[in-house]
Write an enzyme that holds these catalytic residues in place. Sequence first.
Site, PDB file in Angstrom:
ATOM      1  N   ARG A  14      -2.295 -14.524   4.906  1.00 13.62           N
ATOM      2  CA  ARG A  14      -2.990 -13.753   5.946  1.00 13.62           C
ATOM      3  C   ARG A  14      -2.244 -13.866   7.268  1.00 13.62           C
ATOM      4  O   ARG A  14      -2.153 -12.900   8.025  1.00 13.62           O
ATOM      5  CB  ARG A  14      -4.457 -14.176   6.047  1.00 13.62           C
ATOM      6  CG  ARG A  14      -5.232 -13.730   4.808  1.00 13.62           C
ATOM      7  CD  ARG A  14      -6.697 -13.998   4.865  1.00 13.62           C
ATOM      8  NE  ARG A  14      -7.419 -13.091   5.737  1.00 13.62           N
ATOM      9  CZ  ARG A  14      -7.737 -11.836   5.393  1.00 13.62           C
ATOM     10  NH1 ARG A  14      -7.373 -11.334   4.234  1.00 13.62           N
ATOM     11  NH2 ARG A  14      -8.421 -11.078   6.240  1.00 13.62           N
ATOM     12  N   ASN A  52      -2.112   0.287   6.646  1.00 13.76           N
ATOM     13  CA  ASN A  52      -1.605  -0.961   7.230  1.00 13.76           C
ATOM     14  C   ASN A  52      -0.712  -1.772   6.285  1.00 13.76           C
ATOM     15  O   ASN A  52      -0.634  -2.985   6.372  1.00 13.76           O
ATOM     16  CB  ASN A  52      -2.762  -1.801   7.801  1.00 13.76           C
ATOM     17  CG  ASN A  52      -3.737  -2.262   6.743  1.00 13.76           C
ATOM     18  OD1 ASN A  52      -3.591  -1.920   5.572  1.00 13.76           O
ATOM     19  ND2 ASN A  52      -4.704  -3.056   7.134  1.00 13.76           N
ATOM     20  N   PHE A 100     -15.327   4.141   7.078  1.00 14.71           N
ATOM     21  CA  PHE A 100     -13.943   4.439   6.693  1.00 14.71           C
ATOM     22  C   PHE A 100     -13.729   4.423   5.181  1.00 14.71           C
ATOM     23  O   PHE A 100     -12.608   4.652   4.717  1.00 14.71           O
ATOM     24  CB  PHE A 100     -12.964   3.477   7.395  1.00 14.71           C
ATOM     25  CG  PHE A 100     -13.179   2.008   7.101  1.00 14.71           C
ATOM     26  CD1 PHE A 100     -12.750   1.444   5.904  1.00 14.71           C
ATOM     27  CD2 PHE A 100     -13.772   1.180   8.043  1.00 14.71           C
ATOM     28  CE1 PHE A 100     -12.923   0.093   5.630  1.00 14.71           C
ATOM     29  CE2 PHE A 100     -13.965  -0.179   7.788  1.00 14.71           C
ATOM     30  CZ  PHE A 100     -13.533  -0.715   6.575  1.00 14.71           C
ATOM     31  N   THR A 103      -5.296  -6.743  11.019  1.00 19.40           N
ATOM     32  CA  THR A 103      -5.560  -5.485  10.304  1.00 19.40           C
ATOM     33  C   THR A 103      -4.976  -4.293  11.059  1.00 19.40           C
ATOM     34  O   THR A 103      -4.336  -3.424  10.465  1.00 19.40           O
ATOM     35  CB  THR A 103      -7.095  -5.289  10.145  1.00 19.40           C
ATOM     36  OG1 THR A 103      -7.618  -6.443   9.467  1.00 19.40           O
ATOM     37  CG2 THR A 103      -7.426  -4.050   9.345  1.00 19.40           C
ATOM     38  N   LYS A 156       0.823  -1.217   0.000  1.00 14.81           N
ATOM     39  CA  LYS A 156       0.000   0.000   0.000  1.00 14.81           C
ATOM     40  C   LYS A 156       0.858   1.268   0.000  1.00 14.81           C
ATOM     41  O   LYS A 156       2.061   1.220   0.262  1.00 14.81           O
ATOM     42  CB  LYS A 156      -0.941  -0.042   1.209  1.00 14.81           C
ATOM     43  CG  LYS A 156      -1.968  -1.179   1.131  1.00 14.81           C
ATOM     44  CD  LYS A 156      -2.983  -1.064   2.248  1.00 14.81           C
ATOM     45  CE  LYS A 156      -3.991  -2.203   2.189  1.00 14.81           C
ATOM     46  NZ  LYS A 156      -5.020  -2.071   3.232  1.00 14.81           N
ATOM     47  N   ARG A 178       2.603  -6.521   8.948  1.00 14.55           N
ATOM     48  CA  ARG A 178       1.991  -5.315   9.517  1.00 14.55           C
ATOM     49  C   ARG A 178       2.683  -4.893  10.807  1.00 14.55           C
ATOM     50  O   ARG A 178       2.847  -3.696  11.047  1.00 14.55           O
ATOM     51  CB  ARG A 178       0.496  -5.537   9.704  1.00 14.55           C
ATOM     52  CG  ARG A 178      -0.240  -5.467   8.356  1.00 14.55           C
ATOM     53  CD  ARG A 178      -1.646  -5.911   8.452  1.00 14.55           C
ATOM     54  NE  ARG A 178      -2.387  -5.658   7.226  1.00 14.55           N
ATOM     55  CZ  ARG A 178      -3.483  -6.317   6.884  1.00 14.55           C
ATOM     56  NH1 ARG A 178      -3.954  -7.264   7.674  1.00 14.55           N
ATOM     57  NH2 ARG A 178      -4.110  -6.027   5.762  1.00 14.55           N
ATOM     58  N   TYR A 223     -12.539  -1.670  -3.570  1.00 17.98           N
ATOM     59  CA  TYR A 223     -13.038  -1.735  -2.198  1.00 17.98           C
ATOM     60  C   TYR A 223     -14.560  -1.613  -2.122  1.00 17.98           C
ATOM     61  O   TYR A 223     -15.098  -1.233  -1.077  1.00 17.98           O
ATOM     62  CB  TYR A 223     -12.358  -0.657  -1.347  1.00 17.98           C
ATOM     63  CG  TYR A 223     -10.962  -1.053  -0.913  1.00 17.98           C
ATOM     64  CD1 TYR A 223     -10.746  -2.206  -0.153  1.00 17.98           C
ATOM     65  CD2 TYR A 223      -9.853  -0.288  -1.250  1.00 17.98           C
ATOM     66  CE1 TYR A 223      -9.478  -2.592   0.251  1.00 17.98           C
ATOM     67  CE2 TYR A 223      -8.564  -0.659  -0.855  1.00 17.98           C
ATOM     68  CZ  TYR A 223      -8.396  -1.810  -0.095  1.00 17.98           C
ATOM     69  OH  TYR A 223      -7.144  -2.182   0.309  1.00 17.98           O
ATOM     70  N   GLU A 263      -9.549 -10.301  -7.664  1.00 20.47           N
ATOM     71  CA  GLU A 263      -8.642  -9.168  -7.466  1.00 20.47           C
ATOM     72  C   GLU A 263      -7.480  -9.223  -8.453  1.00 20.47           C
ATOM     73  O   GLU A 263      -7.063  -8.197  -8.993  1.00 20.47           O
ATOM     74  CB  GLU A 263      -8.137  -9.163  -6.012  1.00 20.47           C
ATOM     75  CG  GLU A 263      -9.253  -8.877  -5.024  1.00 20.47           C
ATOM     76  CD  GLU A 263      -8.865  -9.110  -3.567  1.00 20.47           C
ATOM     77  OE1 GLU A 263      -9.718  -8.882  -2.703  1.00 20.47           O
ATOM     78  OE2 GLU A 263      -7.715  -9.532  -3.286  1.00 20.47           O
ATOM     79  N   HIS A 309      -2.252  -5.428   1.622  1.00 21.54           N
ATOM     80  CA  HIS A 309      -3.538  -6.099   1.435  1.00 21.54           C
ATOM     81  C   HIS A 309      -3.267  -7.534   1.007  1.00 21.54           C
ATOM     82  O   HIS A 309      -2.320  -7.792   0.270  1.00 21.54           O
ATOM     83  CB  HIS A 309      -4.351  -5.402   0.335  1.00 21.54           C
ATOM     84  CG  HIS A 309      -5.522  -6.213  -0.144  1.00 21.54           C
ATOM     85  ND1 HIS A 309      -6.725  -6.216   0.517  1.00 21.54           N
ATOM     86  CD2 HIS A 309      -5.652  -7.079  -1.182  1.00 21.54           C
ATOM     87  CE1 HIS A 309      -7.549  -7.048  -0.108  1.00 21.54           C
ATOM     88  NE2 HIS A 309      -6.923  -7.582  -1.145  1.00 21.54           N
TER      89      HIS A 309
HETATM   90  P1  CMP Z   1      -7.493  -4.391   3.614  1.00 19.75           P
HETATM   91  O1  CMP Z   1      -7.136  -5.750   4.111  1.00 19.75           O
HETATM   92  O2  CMP Z   1      -6.883  -3.921   2.380  1.00 19.75           O
HETATM   93  O3  CMP Z   1      -9.095  -4.280   3.488  1.00 19.75           O
HETATM   94  C1  CMP Z   1      -9.843  -3.145   3.755  1.00 19.75           C
HETATM   95  C2  CMP Z   1      -9.015  -2.027   4.296  1.00 19.75           C
HETATM   96  O4  CMP Z   1      -9.769  -1.029   4.959  1.00 19.75           O
HETATM   97  C3  CMP Z   1      -8.057  -2.534   5.373  1.00 19.75           C
HETATM   98  O5  CMP Z   1      -7.081  -3.316   4.795  1.00 19.75           O
HETATM   99  C4  CMP Z   1      -7.626  -1.222   6.003  1.00 19.75           C
HETATM  100  O6  CMP Z   1      -6.663  -0.526   5.208  1.00 19.75           O
HETATM  101  C5  CMP Z   1      -8.947  -0.461   5.961  1.00 19.75           C
HETATM  102  N1  CMP Z   1      -9.676  -0.602   7.217  1.00 19.75           N
HETATM  103  C6  CMP Z   1     -10.231  -1.704   7.737  1.00 19.75           C
HETATM  104  N2  CMP Z   1     -10.837  -1.434   8.916  1.00 19.75           N
HETATM  105  C7  CMP Z   1     -10.665  -0.110   9.120  1.00 19.75           C
HETATM  106  C8  CMP Z   1     -11.051   0.765  10.156  1.00 19.75           C
HETATM  107  N3  CMP Z   1     -11.757   0.333  11.212  1.00 19.75           N
HETATM  108  N4  CMP Z   1     -10.695   2.066  10.052  1.00 19.75           N
HETATM  109  C9  CMP Z   1      -9.985   2.495   8.974  1.00 19.75           C
HETATM  110  N5  CMP Z   1      -9.585   1.690   7.953  1.00 19.75           N
HETATM  111  C10 CMP Z   1      -9.914   0.404   8.030  1.00 19.75           C
END
Ligand code: CMP
Length: 141
Positions: A87, A114, A59, A93, A11, A104, A51, A128, A117
């Site tokens: 994962r 984070n 968010f 996350t 990212k 992470r 997304y 994807e 993905h």
């Molecule tokens: P990803 O695994 O790419 O999938 C969705 C993304 O949304 C996640 O990683 C984060 O970057 C973002 N995300 C998920 N939960 C939250 C949250 N509670 N607040 C802000 N961003 C979030």
Amino acid sequence: MATNFTFTIVKPDAVRNGHIGSMLNKITESGFRIVAMKMIRMSRAQAERFYAVHKEKGFFRDLVEFMVSGPVVVAMLQKENAVADYRKLMGATNPANAEPGTLRAMFAESTQNNAVHGSDSDENAELESSFFFSDFDRFWE
Ligand code: CMP
């Protein structure tokens, strides 16, 4: 055709912070083979589509802004049990909850920023991947 693969994004935060090399190193050392890869800057339309499952979440707007804020590296990774193993390698996350040694824990800034993905299912790995790569871009072993 190999089926054990996942799709990943390094990212914008991780790219900005200079972590591409270290992350790819950790990924390949963990047994994943890179079968497709490129550096791109997502358009807003692409990020919104990618997304779309989160579009009702609070968010969503900030997430799209973040994902278009700079270049990313998109890649397909081949390994037995790729989705679940990747994962595990990514960690939780929220990086504050990620196990030490996970991507992470090592490279992320926050729950949103984070670092990485990874697909959550084989079906999404294919969806994807086909969003960014044609069959001709995939170099299976
Ligand atoms: P990803 O695994 O790419 O999938 C969705 C993304 O949304 C996640 O990683 C984060 O970057 C973002 N995300 C998920 N939960 C939250 C949250 N509670 N607040 C802000 N961003 C979030």
